[in-house]
Design a protein around this motif. Structure first.
Motif, PDB file in Angstrom:
ATOM      1  N   GLU A 111       0.832  -1.203   0.000  1.00  0.00           N
ATOM      2  CA  GLU A 111       0.000   0.000   0.000  1.00  0.00           C
ATOM      3  C   GLU A 111       0.867   1.253   0.000  1.00  0.00           C
ATOM      4  O   GLU A 111       0.548   2.243  -0.655  1.00  0.00           O
ATOM      5  CB  GLU A 111      -0.937   0.015   1.214  1.00  0.00           C
ATOM      6  CG  GLU A 111      -1.948  -1.126   1.250  1.00  0.00           C
ATOM      7  CD  GLU A 111      -2.938  -1.096   0.083  1.00  0.00           C
ATOM      8  OE1 GLU A 111      -3.278   0.004  -0.391  1.00  0.00           O
ATOM      9  OE2 GLU A 111      -3.361  -2.185  -0.370  1.00  0.00           O
ATOM     10  N   GLN A 112       1.969   1.191   0.757  1.00  0.00           N
ATOM     11  CA  GLN A 112       2.889   2.335   0.771  1.00  0.00           C
ATOM     12  C   GLN A 112       3.476   2.564  -0.626  1.00  0.00           C
ATOM     13  O   GLN A 112       3.554   3.691  -1.105  1.00  0.00           O
ATOM     14  CB  GLN A 112       4.045   2.063   1.740  1.00  0.00           C
ATOM     15  CG  GLN A 112       3.790   2.545   3.147  1.00  0.00           C
ATOM     16  CD  GLN A 112       4.980   2.223   4.044  1.00  0.00           C
ATOM     17  OE1 GLN A 112       5.629   1.193   3.888  1.00  0.00           O
ATOM     18  NE2 GLN A 112       5.268   3.109   4.980  1.00  0.00           N
ATOM     19  N   TYR A 171       0.896   3.976  -3.003  1.00  0.00           N
ATOM     20  CA  TYR A 171       0.673   5.401  -2.720  1.00  0.00           C
ATOM     21  C   TYR A 171       1.762   6.250  -3.381  1.00  0.00           C
ATOM     22  O   TYR A 171       1.475   7.216  -4.094  1.00  0.00           O
ATOM     23  CB  TYR A 171       0.661   5.624  -1.211  1.00  0.00           C
ATOM     24  CG  TYR A 171       0.299   7.026  -0.778  1.00  0.00           C
ATOM     25  CD1 TYR A 171      -0.951   7.555  -1.075  1.00  0.00           C
ATOM     26  CD2 TYR A 171       1.193   7.813  -0.075  1.00  0.00           C
ATOM     27  CE1 TYR A 171      -1.292   8.837  -0.675  1.00  0.00           C
ATOM     28  CE2 TYR A 171       0.864   9.086   0.341  1.00  0.00           C
ATOM     29  CZ  TYR A 171      -0.380   9.599   0.037  1.00  0.00           C
ATOM     30  OH  TYR A 171      -0.713  10.871   0.440  1.00  0.00           O
ATOM     31  N   LEU A 172       3.008   5.864  -3.172  1.00  0.00           N
ATOM     32  CA  LEU A 172       4.118   6.655  -3.727  1.00  0.00           C
ATOM     33  C   LEU A 172       4.145   6.582  -5.255  1.00  0.00           C
ATOM     34  O   LEU A 172       4.395   7.566  -5.932  1.00  0.00           O
ATOM     35  CB  LEU A 172       5.453   6.177  -3.150  1.00  0.00           C
ATOM     36  CG  LEU A 172       5.619   6.450  -1.654  1.00  0.00           C
ATOM     37  CD1 LEU A 172       6.905   5.825  -1.136  1.00  0.00           C
ATOM     38  CD2 LEU A 172       5.623   7.944  -1.380  1.00  0.00           C
ATOM     39  N   MET A 173       3.861   5.399  -5.772  1.00  0.00           N
ATOM     40  CA  MET A 173       3.876   5.258  -7.233  1.00  0.00           C
ATOM     41  C   MET A 173       2.731   6.032  -7.874  1.00  0.00           C
ATOM     42  O   MET A 173       2.857   6.517  -8.994  1.00  0.00           O
ATOM     43  CB  MET A 173       3.798   3.780  -7.621  1.00  0.00           C
ATOM     44  CG  MET A 173       5.103   3.036  -7.337  1.00  0.00           C
ATOM     45  SD  MET A 173       4.929   1.264  -7.564  1.00  0.00           S
ATOM     46  CE  MET A 173       4.920   1.173  -9.373  1.00  0.00           C
ATOM     47  N   LEU A 225       6.396   8.152  -8.744  1.00  0.00           N
ATOM     48  CA  LEU A 225       7.694   7.541  -8.473  1.00  0.00           C
ATOM     49  C   LEU A 225       7.704   6.117  -9.010  1.00  0.00           C
ATOM     50  O   LEU A 225       6.713   5.401  -8.897  1.00  0.00           O
ATOM     51  CB  LEU A 225       7.970   7.496  -6.969  1.00  0.00           C
ATOM     52  CG  LEU A 225       7.954   8.823  -6.220  1.00  0.00           C
ATOM     53  CD1 LEU A 225       8.288   8.601  -4.747  1.00  0.00           C
ATOM     54  CD2 LEU A 225       8.956   9.787  -6.825  1.00  0.00           C
ATOM     55  N   GLU A 270       8.785   2.132  -8.963  1.00  0.00           N
ATOM     56  CA  GLU A 270       8.761   1.230  -7.818  1.00  0.00           C
ATOM     57  C   GLU A 270      10.069   1.328  -7.032  1.00  0.00           C
ATOM     58  O   GLU A 270      10.085   1.347  -5.805  1.00  0.00           O
ATOM     59  CB  GLU A 270       8.536  -0.206  -8.297  1.00  0.00           C
ATOM     60  CG  GLU A 270       8.334  -1.154  -7.126  1.00  0.00           C
ATOM     61  CD  GLU A 270       7.910  -2.541  -7.575  1.00  0.00           C
ATOM     62  OE1 GLU A 270       7.721  -2.761  -8.777  1.00  0.00           O
ATOM     63  OE2 GLU A 270       7.770  -3.405  -6.691  1.00  0.00           O
ATOM     64  N   GLU A 312      12.195   3.886  -6.942  1.00  0.00           N
ATOM     65  CA  GLU A 312      12.259   5.173  -6.239  1.00  0.00           C
ATOM     66  C   GLU A 312      11.388   5.146  -4.984  1.00  0.00           C
ATOM     67  O   GLU A 312      11.749   5.694  -3.945  1.00  0.00           O
ATOM     68  CB  GLU A 312      11.807   6.318  -7.162  1.00  0.00           C
ATOM     69  CG  GLU A 312      12.792   6.654  -8.256  1.00  0.00           C
ATOM     70  CD  GLU A 312      12.198   7.552  -9.361  1.00  0.00           C
ATOM     71  OE1 GLU A 312      12.987   8.159 -10.081  1.00  0.00           O
ATOM     72  OE2 GLU A 312      10.953   7.625  -9.508  1.00  0.00           O
ATOM     73  N   MET A 346      12.584   5.540  -1.169  1.00  0.00           N
ATOM     74  CA  MET A 346      12.015   6.589  -0.322  1.00  0.00           C
ATOM     75  C   MET A 346      11.548   6.016   1.022  1.00  0.00           C
ATOM     76  O   MET A 346      11.792   6.606   2.069  1.00  0.00           O
ATOM     77  CB  MET A 346      10.865   7.270  -1.050  1.00  0.00           C
ATOM     78  CG  MET A 346      10.292   8.425  -0.265  1.00  0.00           C
ATOM     79  SD  MET A 346       9.208   9.449  -1.254  1.00  0.00           S
ATOM     80  CE  MET A 346      10.379  10.653  -1.846  1.00  0.00           C
ATOM     81  N   VAL A 347      10.901   4.873   0.976  1.00  0.00           N
ATOM     82  CA  VAL A 347      10.448   4.259   2.230  1.00  0.00           C
ATOM     83  C   VAL A 347      11.661   3.917   3.111  1.00  0.00           C
ATOM     84  O   VAL A 347      11.670   4.169   4.319  1.00  0.00           O
ATOM     85  CB  VAL A 347       9.609   2.984   1.965  1.00  0.00           C
ATOM     86  CG1 VAL A 347       9.298   2.256   3.264  1.00  0.00           C
ATOM     87  CG2 VAL A 347       8.313   3.351   1.255  1.00  0.00           C
ATOM     88  N   ASN A 405      14.726   5.267   2.958  1.00  0.00           N
ATOM     89  CA  ASN A 405      15.339   6.497   3.464  1.00  0.00           C
ATOM     90  C   ASN A 405      14.562   7.066   4.639  1.00  0.00           C
ATOM     91  O   ASN A 405      15.149   7.601   5.575  1.00  0.00           O
ATOM     92  CB  ASN A 405      15.451   7.546   2.357  1.00  0.00           C
ATOM     93  CG  ASN A 405      16.701   7.346   1.513  1.00  0.00           C
ATOM     94  OD1 ASN A 405      17.643   6.669   1.927  1.00  0.00           O
ATOM     95  ND2 ASN A 405      16.711   7.906   0.326  1.00  0.00           N
ATOM     96  N   GLY A 406      13.253   6.952   4.566  1.00  0.00           N
ATOM     97  CA  GLY A 406      12.430   7.413   5.686  1.00  0.00           C
ATOM     98  C   GLY A 406      12.697   6.593   6.939  1.00  0.00           C
ATOM     99  O   GLY A 406      12.797   7.119   8.045  1.00  0.00           O
ATOM    100  N   GLU A 414      15.866   7.682   8.525  1.00  0.00           N
ATOM    101  CA  GLU A 414      15.956   9.122   8.787  1.00  0.00           C
ATOM    102  C   GLU A 414      16.328   9.466  10.236  1.00  0.00           C
ATOM    103  O   GLU A 414      17.148  10.350  10.474  1.00  0.00           O
ATOM    104  CB  GLU A 414      14.640   9.805   8.366  1.00  0.00           C
ATOM    105  CG  GLU A 414      14.460  11.247   8.787  1.00  0.00           C
ATOM    106  CD  GLU A 414      15.420  12.204   8.088  1.00  0.00           C
ATOM    107  OE1 GLU A 414      16.088  11.787   7.117  1.00  0.00           O
ATOM    108  OE2 GLU A 414      15.508  13.360   8.539  1.00  0.00           O
ATOM    109  N   LYS A 471      19.526  11.927  10.421  1.00  0.00           N
ATOM    110  CA  LYS A 471      19.435  13.325  10.840  1.00  0.00           C
ATOM    111  C   LYS A 471      20.397  13.657  11.971  1.00  0.00           C
ATOM    112  O   LYS A 471      20.628  14.825  12.263  1.00  0.00           O
ATOM    113  CB  LYS A 471      17.990  13.697  11.186  1.00  0.00           C
ATOM    114  CG  LYS A 471      17.462  13.143  12.467  1.00  0.00           C
ATOM    115  CD  LYS A 471      16.126  13.845  12.792  1.00  0.00           C
ATOM    116  CE  LYS A 471      15.733  13.583  14.211  1.00  0.00           C
ATOM    117  NZ  LYS A 471      14.580  12.721  14.363  1.00  0.00           N
TER     118      LYS A 471
END
Ligand code: ADP
Ligand code: MG
Lengths: 267, 474
Positions: free
Chosen positions: B422-423, B426-428, B432, B434, B436, B440-441, B443-444, B447, B451
């Motif tokens: 589902e995530q 949503y992003l696609m 984006l 698949e 990317e 992104m997930v 990298n999140g 994070e 940071k």
């Protein structure tokens, strides 16, 4: 009509199953550029299923039919390809992406669409701020993680914000009105109205008429049991509000009776 | 991270004069041989011209190394595959150092390219050039630090120039008897950093080992000792995100930190060893009254990493933070974790461990939290977060809690998740691809770790994760 003389968006005889259960049982729908349509229907009637299939959700199985965008069948395209062609879905239940800021998310989405993949940060910032301003969204929104710990209303606003920034040509909004208080509903509706244009088509999915008081549709459809059973103008929404869905069920029941009677007469 | 000035230097030759400190024109040319014995240890000590107590310490440690069995826990199969006789324990003979750029594996070269690592740096990272020198940057930094009374030297030079301080703290947090690999390091150590921050001094910029890195510093058996005197504040950062190619397969460092009352000491490590390397590291800190110690630890490469940064909270209200991330792909086992010992009252600790296992990679969290009798009012928070991707990936947690005091607050959370369809959908749906979306997930997910890194490290770290994720969508 779009450039090639085709309707912007056309669904024909769409039949869809999930886990072997047929949920959409032959949907037909045509939306031209510049039009705003509404699909109304009770919970479970298949509205979200249709929206998801149109956007290419992998869990659904298309049994029959076609989904055309600008005359091209998109059913073989991946979700991201459809998105890059200008199709957009505002989700009924937007997903949280922890650790990814709204700003980073939107910038990446824009870059994915941009030719050459480049969107200067400054230009992006300016546009984002403008959109947030228009939607009455606090600037701190940009640095929050996507939908992570958002209230229902905040999630819906973020969907609209994305629509503003990405500027899609076909916008499908799945229950964007639900869970909003009246003030939030008004801001969201203003946002949608601001996006109405000659080039764009908007499909509002809802099960209340409330939203349609603020965004007036050109065409209203009623979905029931995986089919579009009635199509009309705003008066259809008003009648539904007044008489409820049972009224249509009754009518359908009579229609079926009549059909059966006709068949019986022929036999 | 690239320094502004690069000075080309000839390859380090063992008979060259050392850059800092002592000179010994009569220094014998080292005849290195494979394998470990007292003769090798004696030679190392002799070349370094060390005080006698260090020579004795090394020999004793070697005896401990010989007498200790291999660990019977952890990834025993991988551990037992180490061939101790087939390793150089000190710099290699010069002819063997003459590795050329052509010897560097293609995939490592490609990664340098993609990361945009400057030419001079690549050679160093690939182990082709023995020295990566950034004297000018380092020296202006050094001047500033000297004014504040900060000592920041290689461990070898620290020992010669500040013998008294070194001797006072040396091996008091990690004695050679602690574990087999600490014993090995104690016997053959070379390189690493020696840092002393005087009372009340606040060091604004991170001390980067990178600035005075040399062949030994990246070496197999580095040894670091940091003393943060009362009320000071310092951030030490070592390692780099670029893949570090090493022909030597065994790396075993020892790091000891001492945070005196009221000090604040953060130690950040990012390691990305090439995938043939065993990285078996012992890290321990002692935090006194009101002191804070933070280990920030990122492990990307290696075949097997075993690393459990530890903090002893020995003074009232001392605080420990251990934040780690491990990334394991096919053929890798990241066995990482944390250890905290609450010895004094009202001490607090927080462990955040994140791991990503991809395409058959394996990540383990191994944790030990111990609260001693009398450590009333202590608070412990442990959070383990694992992300699984692809087939046959594995994540395990082995948390141990020994709580011998009643008036304490202990929280433990563990989560294992998969990147959800589902995530991705949503992003696609926002355009984006698949891949990317997956990046992104991920990298999140990392994070909270990224940071905490200085900007330039954070950027590189994210880029590196992106590279690691490439081709993960089939
Ligand atoms: N992922 C799914 N798995 C199983 N059943 C589903 C799934 N999505 C929808 N359905 C079923 O399909 C029907 C239509 O659901 P949905 O499209 O969400 O309706 P609506 O949006 O109109 O409320 C319901 O009976 C629902 O239970
Ligand atoms: Mg729905």
């Amino acid at each position: 009509m779009s450039d090639n003389g085709q309707p912007l968006f056309e669904v024909q005889n769409l039949k869809v199953a999930i886990d072997g259960n047929e949920i959409l049982r032959g949907v037909d729908l045509t939306i031209n550029e510049g039009e705003v349509h509404a699909i109304m229907g009770r919970n479970g009637s298949g509205k979200s299923t249709m929206a998801n299939v149109v956007m290419g959700h992998p869990a659904y199985e298309v049994l029959e039919g076609s989904v055309k965008y600008k005359g091209e069948d998109v059913l073989d395209l991946d979700t991201d390809e459809r998105a890059r062609l200008g199709m957009f879905l505002a989700f009924q239940y937007p997903m949280a992406i922890p650790g990814v800021t709204v700003s980073k998310f939107l910038h990446s989405a824009l870059k994915a669409r941009a030719e050459g993949g480049d969107v200067p940060v400054r230009e992006f910032r300016v546009n984002l701020n403008k959109a947030m301003d228009l939607l009455g969204v606090d600037p701190s929104f940009a640095s929050r993680y996507v939908n992570d710990g958002f209230s229902g209303g905040e999630k819906k606003r973020l969907e609209i914000l994305q629509m503003f920034v990405l500027e899609p040509t076909l916008c499908i909004l799945d229950e964007t009105d639900s869970g909003l208080d009246i003030d939030a509903l008004k801001t969201v509706a203003e946002g949608i109205n601001a996006l109405r244009s000659e080039q764009r088509a908007i499909l509002l999915i809802t099960h209340y008429q409330r939203m349609l008081n603020y965004v007036e549709p050109d065409v209203v459809h009623v979905m029931m049991d995986g089919k579009i059973v009635r199509t009309g103008g705003i008066e259809l929404a008003e009648a539904l509000e007044e008489k409820g869905y049972e009224w249509i069920e009754q009518e359908l029941f009579h229609d079926t009776d009549a059909a059966t009677a006709a068949e019986a007469a022929q036999a | 991270m690239a320094p502004e000035t690069e000075v080309n230097r000839p390859e380090l030759n063992i008979s060259d004069d050392y850059k800092y400190g002592f000179h010994d024109p009569e220094k014998p040319v080292f005849k290195a041989e494979k394998g470990i014995n007292h003769e090798v240890v004696e030679q190392i000590s002799e070349i370094k011209n060390e005080p006698d107590w260090m020579r004795v310490f090394r020999h004793d440690a070697l005896d401990v190394f010989f007498s200790k069995p291999m660990p019977n826990w952890g990834d025993v199969d991988l551990l037992n595959a180490i061939d101790f006789d087939n390793i150089y324990y000190y710099l290699k003979p010069v002819e063997e150092q003459g590795k050329t750029w052509d010897d560097v594996p293609e995939d490592i070269k490609n990664t340098f390219d993609r990361l945009g690592i400057p030419e001079a740096e690549r050679k160093f990272l690939a182990g082709v050039s023995a020295q990566y020198d950034s004297e000018v940057v380092y020296h202006s930094l050094q001047e500033e630090l000297v004014k504040q009374g900060v000592i920041f030297l290689s461990m070898d030079d620290g020992l010669i120039e500040y013998e008294d301080i070194v001797k006072e703290y040396w091996a008091t947090a990690i004695p050679p008897t602690d574990n087999k690999f600490a014993a090995l390091n104690s016997a053959v150590w070379s390189g690493g950093s020696f840092v002393y921050i005087p009372k009340g001094v606040v060091v604004d910029i991170p001390l980067q080992a990178y600035f005075r890195i040399n062949a030994e510093n990246m070496g197999q058996f580095e040894r670091t000792l940091i003393i943060a005197d009362e009320g000071c504040r310092v951030h030490y950062i070592e390692g780099c995100t670029a893949p570090t190619y090493a022909a030597d397969s065994l790396h075993s460092a020892v790091v000891e930190l001492f945070a005196l009352p009221g000090s604040h000491l953060r130690y950040t490590t990012i390691q990305n060893w090439s995938k043939n390397v065993y990285n078996l590291v012992t890290k321990r800190a002692v935090a006194h009254e009101n002191a804070t110690v933070e280990w920030v630890d990122g492990n990307l490469g290696s075949k097997l990493t075993m690393k459990f940064p530890c903090v002893y909270l020995v003074g009232e209200k001392a605080h420990a933070e251990i934040l780690s991330i491990a990334f394991a792909s096919d053929g890798q086992h990241q066995d990482a974790g944390a250890k905290i010992y609450h010895v004094a009252p009202n001490t607090t600790s927080r462990i955040t461990s994140k791991s990503i296992s991809k395409d058959g990679g394996r990540a383990s969290y191994r944790g030990m939290v111990k609260v001693y009798p009398g450590a009333v009012g202590s608070k412990v928070h442990v959070e383990c977060d694992a992300l699984l991707m692809g087939e046959n990936s594995r994540s395990d947690t082995y948390p141990t809690m020994e709580i011998a005091e009643e008036q304490v607050q202990v929280e433990h959370e563990a989560r294992v998740s998969k990147v959800g369809d589902e995530q991705l959908f949503y992003l696609m749906s926002r355009g984006l691809t698949e891949e990317e979306a997956l990046v992104m997930v991920v990298n999140g997910f990392i994070e909270p770790f990224v940071k905490e890194l200085p900007m330039e490290y954070a950027v590189e770290f994210n880029r590196l994760i992106q590279l690691e994720m490439e081709g993960s969508v089939g």
